[in-house]
Design a protein around this motif. Structure first.
Motif: not given
Ligand SMILES: Cc1ncc(C[n+]2csc(CCOP(=O)(O)OP(=O)(O)O)c2C)c(N)n1
Length: 364
Positions: A250-252, A277, A281, A289
């Motif tokens: 999810d952070g990516s 997800d 992070h 996030t």
């Protein structure tokens, strides 16, 4: 560019090279970009799949790409010719171009990225040599094209174009279940599917967990370039025919949602993005996030990726993968924010790249 064997040109326009850009689609496969660093990732994937890509961008876009040029291209020895319209130094009318443009040679020197400046048509042979050198020495290489080159070219006529009327009718109800499984449990659950497929794993713990669950030649473990897992996967998918699965985060995805646009635009049928997800992070200590307050599957749909689904258990994830449907696919996998205690990957970046390229070239 043709005589160097270039096949795919990833572009983001600059006013000064508009005549050149207009020539690209008739001679090459063009991939228009929304952000340059996403193109660096796609190009790396294309290269590892056996293609010869190049970037054609404004010099400012090098600024947008510096981290990934270092942590992807220079770390894994992946070539990339970058043809950049050099702004800020020659009859520059836009003040915002000047600061970065003037310092660009010093920045490239400090980053140990080789470059050449092309100021007149007499230097054109040098472009050819530079493109070939990039591939021969496995390095990114910047060709700075002075606006002076285009001064004598004929006038440009902008293509006629009107935004078409469009309708979006999305009926969408989603339920994001509470997480019950860890990333490692999910990865272990899909090992039978991942086996003998090309798998690109997100930087940090996800890569280490994939290594622990299933190491194989066809895995590409990302060690840097946060945000580019699915970009690299897209390039690999577009450059060859076997299915590519990305284990993204999810952070990516929130760092580089541009990849959703380029995937929706190019529609590689053989690409499946799994976005793990955990609302965090994970690799840097579970800092939350924005994924906690939104639905990443809906984001993928909004960009135009049609085949999307959620999975929150290993068997649901395996079932989603086994379901035959045309890619690109986006699987929103809900997981606990818990990292497994797994060892570091004992392979060098160059080993990771070379064994993947060898596997692809022998059509594993
Ligand atoms: C440009 C950049 N910023 C920050 C980092 C530090 N960093 C490494 S992994 C990571 C978290 C990635 O989160 P996510 O994609 O959700 O994956 P997870 O680890 O949760 O599976 C961060 C912030 C980095 N490597 N690069």
């Amino acid at each position: 560019m043709k005589s160097c064997g270039l096949e795919v040109i990833l572009t983001l326009p600059c006013d000064k090279i508009k005549n050149l850009l207009a020539l690209i689609p008739s001679s090459f496969k063009e991939i228009p970009l929304t952000r340059e660093e996403n193109g660096v990732g796609i190009a790396a994937g294309l290269y590892m799949a056996g293609k010869k890509p190049a970037l054609m961008i404004q010099s400012t876009g090098i600024g947008n790409s510096l981290n990934v040029l270092a942590s992807l291209n220079q770390t894994y020895n992946i070539p990339l010719p970058i043809l950049a319209s050099w702004r800020g130094v020659y009859k520059e009318a836009i003040p915002a171009q000047v600061f970065f443009g003037k310092r660009l040679p010093a920045i490239l020197d400090a980053a140990e990225i080789p470059y050449v400046a092309i100021g007149s048509t007499g230097d054109l042979e040098l472009i050819k040599k530079s493109i070939n050198l990039s591939f021969r020495s496995n390095t990114p290489l910047v060709v700075l094209l002075s606006p002076r080159l285009w001064e004598p070219t004929e006038k440009y006529s902008s293509p006629e174009f009107t935004m078409k009327e469009r309708h979006y009718d999305i009926t969408y109800h989603s339920h994001i279940p509470e997480a019950t499984h860890t990333r490692l449990e999910m990865i272990k659950g899909i090992v039978p599917y991942l086996k003998d497929r090309i798998v690109v794993s997100n930087i940090g713990i996800p890569s280490k967990e994939l290594y622990a669950a299933l190491d194989q030649d066809t895995n590409f473990y990302m060690l840097g370039s946060l945000g580019l897992a699915s970009s690299i996967g897209q390039g690999l998918a577009m450059g060859q025919e076997k299915e590519v699965i990305t284990l993204d985060g999810d952070g990516s995805i929130l760092m580089n949602p541009n990849v959703l646009a380029s995937v929706a635009q190019e529609k590689p049928k053989n690409l499946t993005i799994i976005c793990f997800d955990n609302g965090a992070h994970g690799s840097t200590g579970n800092q939350q996030t924005f994924a906690n307050r939104m639905d990443l599957e809906l984001l993928a749909k909004a960009y135009g990726i049609e085949n999307t689904v959620k999975a929150s258990t290993p068997s649901e994830l395996l079932k989603a993968l086994d379901t035959k449907c045309e890619g690109p696919r986006f699987i929103h996998a809900i997981i606990l924010a818990k990292n497994a205690d797994v060892p570091n990957i004992p392979l060098s970046p160059v080993q990771i790249k070379e064994r993947l390229m060898a596997a692809i070239s022998r059509k594993f």
